[in-house]
Design an enzyme around this catalytic site. Structure first.
Site, PDB file in Angstrom:
ATOM      1  CG  ASP A  33      -2.130   0.723   0.998  1.00 18.96           C
ATOM      2  OD1 ASP A  33      -2.124   1.931   0.812  1.00 18.96           O
ATOM      3  OD2 ASP A  33      -3.457   0.230   0.859  1.00 18.96           O
ATOM      4  CG  ASP A  52       3.140   4.611  -6.543  1.00 17.43           C
ATOM      5  OD1 ASP A  52       2.271   4.012  -7.055  1.00 17.43           O
ATOM      6  OD2 ASP A  52       3.455   6.091  -6.870  1.00 17.43           O
ATOM      7  CE1 TYR A 141     -12.442   3.070 -10.078  1.00 17.29           C
ATOM      8  CE2 TYR A 141     -14.538   2.965 -10.969  1.00 17.29           C
ATOM      9  CZ  TYR A 141     -13.259   2.699 -10.138  1.00 17.29           C
ATOM     10  OH  TYR A 141     -13.530   1.557  -9.241  1.00 17.29           O
ATOM     11  CE  LYS A 145     -11.225   0.155 -11.037  1.00 18.37           C
ATOM     12  NZ  LYS A 145     -10.201  -0.718 -10.103  1.00 18.37           N
TER      13      LYS A 145
END
Length: 249
Positions: A33, A52, A141, A145
Site C-alpha cells: 500500500d 506505490d 476510471y 476498469k
C-alpha cells in the site's frame, strides 16, 4: 494447506477486507500500500510493505522478496476525477489510468512468473461495474476498469496452460470512505445532494442497496479456492445486479 497471498492496496477498504478474509482462511498474507499510516495500523498477522502500485522497481523488489505466490489480488485503484470528459485534465486522466491499469499490469508482470514456474495460482483483478457499463462523469476510471477486463482475459489465456487462473471481480457501489468521496463530487457536479446521488446508485440495482467490502472479499476467497478450480477468464459482478449506473443523470 496454507497459501501465500499478496494483495495490492491491501491496507484499507476492499483490500483490507480481502486480507482479513484470507488470514481467516489460514493463509500467509502480504499486502502492499502507498498509505504508510494504514500499513502501520495492520495487525502482525499481515505482512506489510510500502509500495506505490505504479512504481515498477518497487513492485519488482517486493515480488522478489515474496517469492512463490499462490494468490495475487491486483486490487490497487483510485476513483479519479469526477467531470464530463471534455473537462477532464490530462494529468488527472494519466494518474487515474496509471494507478488503476498500470498498477494491475505491473503486479501480474512481476508476480505471474513464479506462479507459472510451479504450475498453479490464482490471479484476481479488482475491476468495477464501471468496467461493464459506461459511467457518466467517470471517464478515466471507467476506461481503466474496462481495460483491466481485457488484461485479465489475456492473462487467463496466457497463463492457463501453466495451471494459473485469472478472473476479475466487478464491485458495484461499495460502502466506505472512497465511495463517500465519489458521492460528494458527483453531487457537486450535478447540483444534487449526497443523499440523492446515493439513492440513485442504490435504485440502479435490483437489490436496492450498496455492497460491503466483505462481499468482495468473500468472492476473492472463493475464486482462489479449489471450489473454483475451473473458473478462469470470468468477469464476476458483486453489485446487487446493476441495471443502469446513473438513472438520475
Amino acid at each position: 494447506m496454507s497459501r501465500r497471498v499478496l494483495i495490492t492496496a491491501g491496507a484499507s477498504g476492499i483490500g483490507l477486507a480481502m486480507a482479513q478474509a484470507f488470514v481467516m482462511a489460514g493463509d500467509e498474507v502480504w499486502v502492499t500500500d502507498v498509505d504508510a499510516a494504514a500499513l502501520e495500523a495492520l495487525p502482525e498477522t499481515i505482512i506489510a510493505r510500502h509500495c506505490d502500485a505504479a512504481d515498477e522497481a518497487r513492485v519488482a523488489e517486493i515480488m522478489a522478496e515474496v517469492g512463490t505466490l499462490d494468490v495475487l489480488c491486483a486490487n490497487a485503484g483510485i476513483a479519479g476525477p469526477t467531470a464530463m470528459v471534455e473537462d477532464v485534465d490530462l494529468t488527472d486522466w494519466r494518474t487515474c489510468v496509471s494507478v488503476n491499469l498500470e498498477g494491475a499490469f505491473l503486479a501480474v508482470k512481476h508476480g505471474l512468473g513464479p506462479m507459472k514456474a510451479v504450475k498453479r495460482g490464482s490471479v484476481i483483478f479488482t475491476s468495477s461495474t464501471a468496467g461493464i457499463f459506461g459511467y457518466p462523469n467517470r471517464a478515466p476510471y471507467a476506461a481503466a476498469k474496462w481495460a483491466i477486463i481485457g488484461l485479465m482475459k489475456t492473462v487467463a489465456m496466457e497463463a492457463g496452460p501453466f495451471g494459473v487462473r485469472a478472473n476479475a471481480i466487478c464491485p458495484g457501489a461499495v460502502e466506505g470512505e472512497r465511495m463517500e468521496g465519489v458521492l460528494a463530487r458527483e453531487a457537486a457536479a450535478k447540483g444534487m445532494t449526497r443523499d440523492q446521488v446515493y439513492e440513485g446508485y442504490a435504485a440502479s440495482t435490483s437489490m436496492r442497496s450498496f455492497v460491503e467490502a466483505r462481499d468482495i472479499a468473500d468472492m476473492a476467497v472463493f475464486l482462489a479456492s479449489d471450489a473454483a478450480r475451473r473458473v478462469s477468464g470470468q468477469v464476476i459482478a458483486v453489485d446487487g445486479h446493476t441495471e443502469n449506473p446513473d438513472p438520475k443523470l
